[in-house]
Design an enzyme around this catalytic site. Sequence first.
Site: not given
Ligand code: 8YV
Length: 330
Positions: A164, A186, A245, A247, A276, A294, A296
Amino acid sequence: MSQTGIKHRPKVIVTRKLPDLIETRMAELFDVSLNLADAPMDAAALTAAVAEADVLVPTVTDDISAEIINAAGDKLKLIANFGAGVDHIDLKAAAEKGINVTNTPGVLTEDTADLTMALLLSVPRRLFEGEKILRAGEWTGWTPTFLMGRRIQGKRLGIIGMGRIGRAVARRARAFNMAVHYHNRTQLPPEVEGDLEATYWEDLDQMLGRMDVVSVNCPLTADTHRLLNRDRLKKLQPHAVIINTARGEIIDEEALADLIEVGRIAGAGLDVFEQEPQINPKLLELDNVVLLPHMGSATVEARTAMGEKVLINIQAFVDGHRSPDRVLPI
Ligand code: 8YV
């Protein structure tokens, strides 16, 4: 008791402070224990929580290890994660114990793609270097050669992970007239590939050597851990920029810092890190690296929608239905 073995108002333990609206609704629906102080829970606190809760609502800051899952009594039935990524949850241990897991995909896609683009624009155009100079009172005025960056238009963007978020990044990149390339487990169906005018590379190494910008948008799994190791990073062209953006653990951060320092990679835009909230000190020293905490999915809209998904996932489970965002059981 419902057929899920959970009582009507289940004990729900939330590990971090969530948006007010979500917490209020949780209190209406469930016997909820909130973390109003928002202090991260350590292993001992999480162990106590899984022993007491029917449902645990963790976030990316909680290490839900096999030890913690195995410390859960028979009560814990559902881990309803606030977030899309579930790499901080030991899914094997949860599956073995018959614990359901849900997440919150979809609602943070566009915001995360926006932040990816913000970094993608910031690094080649040197926005934060300019900002820093200006705020330090060091700007002495316009000159023809001051802070020259690199043009975005016409450049090749290699997206790693065309789910997505990867696709949302691709759509934006097309609007900036970038050529979209991607590597994915894929290949996308021809109609999707056609819409995005995207070129598929089965071999990641081959793609890396040809891109001007690389964006990491895949989930962290055993297969993607350190996917961009030192050898792979060395395949990038010296003018290439890397954006992450997804991990931190997908990139060998130390190698990335080393290669940027010696000019083998031009720069990086990072919203996520290996340890982190600790940041590799080498990265902090580099001017051509933009570092964000972090953020995003950090919009009111996304965080509220993520909370709503958590509520729906829990309520559906309690009512004996399949939670819409079920990760486990598969
Ligand atoms: C979240 C993220 O803020 O959704 C995810 O996997 O990396 C982030 O955008 C975070 O995970 C909240 O737990």
